[in-house]
Design an enzyme around this catalytic site. Structure first.
Site, short mmCIF file in Angstrom:
data_model
loop_
_atom_site.label_atom_id
_atom_site.label_comp_id
_atom_site.label_asym_id
_atom_site.label_seq_id
_atom_site.Cartn_x
_atom_site.Cartn_y
_atom_site.Cartn_z
N CYS A 66 30.46 50.54 33.12
CA CYS A 66 29.90 50.45 32.21
C CYS A 66 30.23 49.34 31.31
O CYS A 66 29.11 48.11 32.17
CB CYS A 66 31.90 51.68 31.71
SG CYS A 66 33.08 50.36 31.37
N HIS A 99 42.83 42.88 50.82
CA HIS A 99 44.30 43.10 50.38
C HIS A 99 44.54 44.16 49.80
O HIS A 99 45.63 44.87 50.24
CB HIS A 99 44.87 42.35 49.64
CG HIS A 99 44.96 40.75 50.02
ND1 HIS A 99 45.57 39.98 48.78
CD2 HIS A 99 45.10 40.06 51.74
CE1 HIS A 99 45.77 38.57 50.12
NE2 HIS A 99 44.96 38.79 51.38
N ARG A 110 27.01 44.43 31.21
CA ARG A 110 27.15 44.42 30.31
C ARG A 110 27.29 42.31 31.51
O ARG A 110 27.38 41.53 29.91
CB ARG A 110 27.19 44.04 29.08
CG ARG A 110 26.34 45.34 28.40
CD ARG A 110 27.13 45.84 27.33
NE ARG A 110 26.81 47.39 26.51
CZ ARG A 110 27.27 48.31 26.38
NH1 ARG A 110 29.04 48.31 25.80
NH2 ARG A 110 26.90 49.50 25.96
#
Ligand code: RB5
Length: 147
Positions: A66, A99, A110
Site C-alpha cells: 500500500c 527469525h 510511496r
C-alpha cells in the site's frame, strides 16, 4: 511455488514491479489479486484477501503493498496463520525469514524504490528459516501461530 500479490492504489505500481521481477526470476505461479490502477480502493480488503490465500494454502507466500505498507500489513496480519512483515531494509528482510518465517512481506509503494523492494524480496526468498535447526525459533513462531 504459488505467490499471491495484492495492493491498493498506493502500492499497485510497486506490486507490479515486484511481480515482473519474480517472473524474471522464475519458479513462481503468481496469483495477482489487484488492484491494477490508481483508482482509490480500500487496503483492508486487499490485505485480507492476500492473507486468506496464504492461510488457506491456496498460495504458499504473499506480497502486499500500500502507500506506506502499514495498513495492508495490519490487515494481512488479522488473518490467523499469517506472519506478515513490513520490510524497509535488507536486514529486516533477512530477519523476517530467519527469525519469524514471515509468509507475507509488505512494502510501502510511496516509501521504497522498486529495485530496493526486489532486492529485499530476493533476500527473503533466499534466506533459510532458523526454526528448521534451532528449537527456540520454531517455538516462538509456533507461539505466534497460536495467538
Ligand atoms: C492510501 O492513501 C493510504 O492510506 C494507504 O495506501 C496506506 O498507506 C495505508 O496504510
Amino acid at each position: 511455488m504459488i505467490m499471491v500479490m495484492a495492493a491498493d492504489h498506493g502500492g499497485y505500481e510497486l506490486k507490479n514491479a515486484i511481480k515482473k521481477h519474480l517472473q524474471e526470476r522464475g519458479g513462481f505461479q503468481i496469483l495477482d489479486l489487484g488492484t491494477n490502477d490508481g483508482e482509490a480502493v480500500d487496503y483492508p480488503e486487499y490485505g485480507k484477501a492476500c492473507g486468506d490465500a496464504v492461510a488457506s494454502g491456496k498460495a504458499e507466500l504473499g506480497i502486499v503493498c500500500c502507500g506506506s505498507g502499514v495498513g495492508i500489513s495490519i490487515a494481512a496480519n488479522k488473518v490467523k496463520g499469517v506472519r506478515c512483515a513490513l520490510c524497509y531494509s535488507e536486514e529486516i528482510a533477512r530477519l523476517a525469514k530467519q527469525h519469524n518465517n514471515a509468509n507475507i512481506l509488505a512494502f510501502g509503494g510511496r516509501m521504497t524504490a522498486p529495485e530496493e523492494a526486489c532486492k529485499m524480496v530476493d533476500i527473503w526468498l533466499d534466506t533459510e528459516w532458523a526454526g528448521l535447526t534451532q528449537e527456540r525459533h520454531a517455538r516462538r513462531v509456533a507461539q505466534l501461530d497460536a495467538l
